[in-house]
Design a protein around this motif. Structure first.
Motif, mmCIF file in Angstrom:
data_model
loop_
_atom_site.group_PDB
_atom_site.id
_atom_site.type_symbol
_atom_site.label_atom_id
_atom_site.label_comp_id
_atom_site.label_asym_id
_atom_site.label_seq_id
_atom_site.Cartn_x
_atom_site.Cartn_y
_atom_site.Cartn_z
ATOM 1 N N PRO A 44 68.753 -28.386 35.398
ATOM 2 C CA PRO A 44 69.033 -27.124 34.695
ATOM 3 C C PRO A 44 69.088 -25.943 35.662
ATOM 4 O O PRO A 44 68.186 -25.747 36.481
ATOM 5 C CB PRO A 44 67.850 -27.000 33.737
ATOM 6 C CG PRO A 44 67.412 -28.404 33.483
ATOM 7 C CD PRO A 44 67.636 -29.127 34.784
ATOM 8 N N GLY A 45 70.162 -25.193 35.564
ATOM 9 C CA GLY A 45 70.309 -24.007 36.382
ATOM 10 C C GLY A 45 70.689 -24.265 37.829
ATOM 11 O O GLY A 45 70.735 -23.331 38.635
ATOM 12 N N GLN A 113 72.361 -38.110 29.967
ATOM 13 C CA GLN A 113 71.040 -37.541 30.201
ATOM 14 C C GLN A 113 70.042 -38.634 30.554
ATOM 15 O O GLN A 113 69.944 -39.654 29.865
ATOM 16 C CB GLN A 113 70.556 -36.795 28.957
ATOM 17 C CG GLN A 113 69.146 -36.245 29.056
ATOM 18 C CD GLN A 113 69.042 -35.070 30.008
ATOM 19 O OE1 GLN A 113 69.877 -34.157 29.970
ATOM 20 N NE2 GLN A 113 68.022 -35.075 30.866
#
Length: 118
Positions: A44-45, A113
């Protein structure tokens, strides 16, 4: 453009194993054999980072963080590339993407995922 579909992600406990698959379509067998295949992951990010790559010929290479735990291999007859992930750690949690590169194209799958948590 090659179409790539990943599968095999999910939730696993630390120390566990998963095998990711990436099936290629819209490509003939001889074309797939000439593709350089790789797995990337994205936290994430963060930007995507290379996890492992297997060229059309030659040895596979791995990110230092996964050496000795992950294995990439391909079955050209099935037009599929795999990522065997063992001894998984919470820091391996990410979205994993399949990538196929030739001299004229660069294709990505939709991602799968992987969550490593107890």
């Amino acid at each position: 453009q090659v179409r790539l579909v990943e599968s095999g992600g999910g939730l696993v406990q630390p120390g566990g194993s998963l095998r990711l698959s990436c099936a290629a379509s819209r490509t003939i067998l001889s074309t797939f054999r000439g593709l350089d295949m790789a797995w990337y992951r994205q936290f994430p990010g963060k930007q995507r980072e290379l996890v492992a790559a297997v060229p059309d010929s030659g040895a596979a290479n791995y990110a230092d963080s996964v050496k000795g735990r992950f294995t990439i291999y391909r079955d050209n007859n099935k037009k599929t590339v795999y990522l065997q992930m063992n001894s998984l750690k919470p820091e391996d949690t990410a979205i994993y993407y399949c990538n196929a590169v030739s001299g004229t194209s660069n294709s990505w799958g939709q991602g799968t995922q992987v969550t490593v948590s107890s």
